[in-house]
Design an enzyme around this catalytic site. Structure first.
Site, PDB file in Angstrom:
ATOM      1  N   ASP A 161     -15.253  33.442 -25.623  1.00  0.00           N
ATOM      2  CA  ASP A 161     -15.630  31.786 -25.020  1.00  0.00           C
ATOM      3  C   ASP A 161     -15.987  31.939 -23.719  1.00  0.00           C
ATOM      4  OD1 ASP A 161     -14.638  29.063 -24.449  1.00  0.00           O
ATOM      5  OD2 ASP A 161     -13.626  29.744 -23.052  1.00  0.00           O
ATOM      6  N   ASP A 188      -9.509  31.390 -22.651  1.00  0.00           N
ATOM      7  CA  ASP A 188      -8.788  30.893 -21.728  1.00  0.00           C
ATOM      8  C   ASP A 188      -7.901  29.868 -22.060  1.00  0.00           C
ATOM      9  OD1 ASP A 188     -10.787  28.788 -21.995  1.00  0.00           O
ATOM     10  OD2 ASP A 188     -10.077  28.300 -19.286  1.00  0.00           O
TER      11      ASP A 188
END
Length: 222
Positions: A12, A171
């Site tokens: 990400d 995350d």
């Protein structure tokens, strides 16, 4: 050196590899100023990050005089323009992130970026930081018409990079759900822009620093 466990590792962007909060907050305040709204402290805006830039703007508008769908529809494109205009001024990799990418590359790992940020913004940010060449492919939130937690971007990552065993690093719950729905393990960083308690996300591993990434990936079950 023995073969690494994962020939493909995806990441990400916001809150995982890169601390983008300063530039996101600046773009929000540019947008607020254009409406004559009060500016917000960066720390307040960072608490609104984690569910997409449109949600972030909606929260900022709600905190400075109110927001409805029509206003959000009108201002969201202005936010994106403000963000792109200064997209890499304050953004920086998290400590140890580039070292971790170097270690993966040294093991022959193909590295991908799979983000819910619009693809052209992700590309612009990487170009502004001089880091685009580190990624074999970049998939944005608009690349396929669906975004994480849909597993399609993860599956597309694997297909683009030739197939094989893959892992993902993120995350948020969007990262966990997308990876697990695609049938691959996910490592969460304990920092970033997560709106949920990390214990509730059921990641396969959690790291506090990128120095721990390689051992965490190697410890995942085959």
């Amino acid at each position: 050196m023995t073969a690494f466990s994962f020939p493909i590792v995806g990441f990400d962007l916001d809150g995982t590899l890169f601390d983008t909060g300063g530039d996101l907050a600046a773009a929000v305040n540019v947008t607020l100023a254009g409406e004559g709204r009060a500016l917000l402290p960066t720390e307040a805006i960072l608490k609104m990050v984690g569910a997409g830039s449109r949600h972030m703007l909606g929260e900022a508008l709600a905190a400075t005089g109110g927001c409805d769908d029509a206003l959000l529809d009108r201002l969201y494109p202005k936010l994106l323009v403000a963000y792109e205009a200064d997209i890499a001024r304050l953004t920086k990799p998290y400590p140890g992130a580039l070292d971790a990418l170097d270690q993966l590359a040294a093991r022959g790992v193909k590295i991908a970026l799979v983000t819910n940020k619009l693809e052209h913004l992700a590309e612009a940010m990487l170009a502004g930081l001089g880091l685009r060449s580190r990624f074999a492919t970049v998939i944005g939130g608009d690349t396929l018409g669906v975004a994480k937690p849909d597993p399609a971007p993860i599956r597309e990552m694997i297909a683009r990079l030739g197939g094989g065993r893959a892992a993902f690093v993120g995350d948020s719950r969007f990262d966990v759900e997308a990876a697990h729905n695609a049938g691959i393990p996910v490592v969460l960083v304990s920092f970033g822009y997560r709106l949920d308690a990390i214990e509730a996300l059921h990641a396969d591993a959690v790291i506090d620093h990128f120095a721990d990434l390689i051992p965490a990936l190697e410890a995942l079950p085959a």
